[in-house]
Write a protein that holds these residues in place. Structure first.
Motif, short mmCIF file in Angstrom:
data_model
loop_
_atom_site.label_atom_id
_atom_site.label_comp_id
_atom_site.label_asym_id
_atom_site.label_seq_id
_atom_site.Cartn_x
_atom_site.Cartn_y
_atom_site.Cartn_z
N ASP A 3 0.54 -0.85 -0.08
CA ASP A 3 0.23 -0.16 -0.05
C ASP A 3 0.96 0.88 0.14
O ASP A 3 1.30 1.33 0.77
N LEU A 4 1.06 1.84 -1.05
CA LEU A 4 1.82 3.38 -0.75
C LEU A 4 0.99 4.86 -1.06
O LEU A 4 1.05 5.61 -1.14
N SER A 5 -0.12 4.00 -0.56
CA SER A 5 -1.41 5.09 -0.38
C SER A 5 -0.96 6.82 0.61
O SER A 5 -1.03 7.78 0.03
N GLN A 6 0.26 6.24 1.26
CA GLN A 6 0.79 6.77 2.13
C GLN A 6 1.64 8.17 0.98
O GLN A 6 2.05 9.11 2.05
N PHE A 7 1.99 7.37 0.37
CA PHE A 7 2.53 8.83 -0.65
C PHE A 7 1.48 9.39 -1.34
O PHE A 7 1.15 8.38 -3.01
N PRO A 8 2.02 10.84 -1.50
CA PRO A 8 0.28 11.77 -2.77
C PRO A 8 1.15 11.93 -4.21
O PRO A 8 -0.02 11.51 -5.02
N ILE A 9 2.28 11.56 -4.29
CA ILE A 9 2.82 11.34 -5.48
C ILE A 9 2.39 10.04 -6.10
O ILE A 9 2.25 10.40 -7.53
N THR A 10 2.04 8.83 -5.65
CA THR A 10 1.25 7.83 -6.58
C THR A 10 0.14 8.66 -6.61
O THR A 10 -0.64 7.58 -7.73
N ALA A 11 -1.08 8.55 -6.78
CA ALA A 11 -2.06 9.84 -6.86
C ALA A 11 -1.77 10.27 -8.32
O ALA A 11 -3.06 9.42 -9.02
N ARG A 12 -0.70 10.80 -8.97
CA ARG A 12 -0.96 11.28 -10.19
C ARG A 12 0.46 10.06 -11.01
O ARG A 12 -0.13 10.52 -12.37
N TRP A 13 0.87 9.51 -11.06
CA TRP A 13 2.20 8.85 -11.08
C TRP A 13 1.16 7.13 -10.41
O TRP A 13 2.53 7.10 -10.10
N PRO A 14 0.63 7.05 -11.00
CA PRO A 14 0.20 5.14 -10.51
C PRO A 14 0.87 4.21 -10.59
O PRO A 14 1.86 4.21 -11.45
N ALA A 15 1.45 3.64 -9.37
CA ALA A 15 2.26 2.44 -9.29
C ALA A 15 1.17 1.21 -9.89
O ALA A 15 0.53 0.83 -9.45
N LYS A 16 1.98 0.61 -10.94
CA LYS A 16 1.23 -0.14 -12.01
C LYS A 16 1.35 -1.83 -10.98
O LYS A 16 0.60 -2.71 -10.50
N ASP A 17 2.75 -1.83 -10.54
CA ASP A 17 3.25 -3.14 -9.70
C ASP A 17 3.52 -2.31 -8.16
O ASP A 17 4.96 -1.79 -7.95
N VAL A 57 7.87 18.88 -12.10
CA VAL A 57 8.93 18.87 -10.82
C VAL A 57 7.90 19.73 -9.60
O VAL A 57 8.76 19.67 -8.93
N LYS A 58 7.76 20.88 -10.07
CA LYS A 58 7.17 21.62 -8.85
C LYS A 58 5.36 21.14 -8.69
O LYS A 58 5.20 22.73 -7.68
N SER A 59 4.98 20.61 -8.55
CA SER A 59 3.91 20.34 -8.58
C SER A 59 3.35 19.49 -7.23
O SER A 59 4.79 18.75 -6.98
N ASP A 60 2.61 19.65 -6.87
CA ASP A 60 1.96 19.03 -5.13
C ASP A 60 2.89 17.84 -5.10
O ASP A 60 2.96 17.54 -4.05
N ALA A 61 2.32 17.22 -6.07
CA ALA A 61 2.24 15.15 -6.08
C ALA A 61 3.97 15.29 -6.10
O ALA A 61 4.39 14.24 -4.97
N PHE A 62 4.91 15.74 -6.55
CA PHE A 62 5.54 15.49 -6.67
C PHE A 62 6.52 16.28 -5.92
O PHE A 62 7.65 15.36 -5.21
N LEU A 63 6.58 17.29 -5.31
CA LEU A 63 6.83 17.96 -4.14
C LEU A 63 6.66 17.30 -2.50
O LEU A 63 7.53 17.16 -2.01
N SER A 64 6.00 16.02 -3.17
CA SER A 64 5.92 15.65 -1.96
C SER A 64 6.25 14.23 -1.32
O SER A 64 6.67 13.91 -0.30
N GLY A 79 11.57 -1.06 2.41
CA GLY A 79 12.06 -0.39 3.33
C GLY A 79 12.70 -1.23 4.10
O GLY A 79 12.18 -1.96 4.59
N PRO A 80 14.16 -0.51 4.77
CA PRO A 80 14.31 -1.45 5.72
C PRO A 80 13.13 -1.34 7.75
O PRO A 80 13.11 -2.13 8.41
N ASP A 81 12.73 -0.08 6.69
CA ASP A 81 11.53 -0.42 8.24
C ASP A 81 9.84 0.36 7.69
O ASP A 81 9.02 0.24 8.37
N GLY A 82 9.50 -0.45 6.57
CA GLY A 82 8.70 -0.12 6.22
C GLY A 82 8.93 0.48 4.82
O GLY A 82 10.05 1.01 5.15
N PRO A 83 7.42 1.11 4.11
CA PRO A 83 8.17 2.14 2.90
C PRO A 83 8.29 3.06 3.52
O PRO A 83 8.08 4.01 4.31
N ILE A 84 9.28 3.40 2.37
CA ILE A 84 10.46 4.48 2.10
C ILE A 84 10.43 5.63 1.23
O ILE A 84 11.18 4.80 0.03
#
Length: 232
Positions: A3-17, A57-64, A79-84
């Motif tokens: 679950d990568l929903s904690q990273f707002p960037i994935t709303a603009r650039w969705p992860a296929k995997d 690069v200056k979008s809210d999504a990328f800046l997040s 990551g070592p302690d969960g998603p990073i």
């Protein structure tokens, strides 16, 4: 499923995997460092094209993910302690090398030497070559005062001679092929793009051009230099 929903960037650039490393980048000298490392290390990843336009690069999504609005950046769901999430190409190279256990040397001393040459690129080669390119090819070329451009030409020439000496008698900058080479060589290649090879005496060198040729012959490098592919 990660679950990568904690990273707002994935709303603009969705992860296929979302179970693999997510790479947000563009094939600049800094951007390809990450794709080269991922290919060389055999780590599973998914590339997302982030252009250099302010709209990206200056979008809210990328800046997040990267408040410094520069590519590349990554998310590692494992990551070592969960998603990073990480930005800064040098930090990404160190992280990936430690994660994979590759291209960072066999001993603590090896790692220290590799890290010092990585920092040589981060603090010297990248900034100086980039500024030289700005004053020679881009908006800075219209500045009439010759001193800014000459400053960066002189410093680029000096840094190239440091590398020329370091590569005397060895194929790679810090001994075995490493993340230091993945950081340095793309910036040497950029001299062609900037049109500054003659200005800095590149063709008068022996070891540096041979080093770049060795680097370009690596299959992972050949593939990674167009990842993400701007042409789709």
């Amino acid at each position: 499923m990660s679950d990568l929903s904690q990273f707002p960037i994935t709303a603009r650039w969705p992860a296929k995997d979302p179970s693999v490393i997510q790479l947000y980048s563009y094939p600049t000298p800094n951007g390809v460092k990450a794709s080269i490392a991922l290919e060389e290390m055999g780590l599973a990843y998914e590339p997302h094209l982030v252009t250099l336009s302010d709209a990206d690069v200056k979008s809210d999504a990328f800046l997040s993910l990267n408040p410094n609005n520069k590519i590349p950046a990554i998310i590692d769901p494992n990551g070592p302690d969960g998603p990073i999430g990480l930005f800064e190409s040098g930090a990404i190279l160190l992280y990936l090398a430690e994660k994979s256990g590759k291209f960072i040397g066999k001993t603590a001393t090896d790692k220290a030497h590799i890290t010092q040459w990585l920092m040589f690129q981060m603090g010297g080669v990248g900034p100086m070559f980039g500024q030289m390119g700005f004053f020679h090819k881009f908006a800075g070329k219209d500045i009439e005062d010759p001193r800014p451009k000459q400053r960066y030409i002189d410093e680029a020439r000096r840094l190239l001679n440091v590398l020329e000496g370091q590569l005397d008698g060895q194929d790679w900058v810090a001994g075995d092929y490493s993340i230091a080479d993945m950081a340095i060589a793309p910036w040497l290649i950029a001299l062609e793009f900037y049109g500054t090879k003659d200005l800095v005496g590149y063709n008068d060198l022996t070891h540096v051009p041979a080093y770049v040729e060795r680097f370009l012959e690596r299959p992972a490098v050949t593939k990674a230099r167009r990842i993400p592919n701007p042409e789709g």
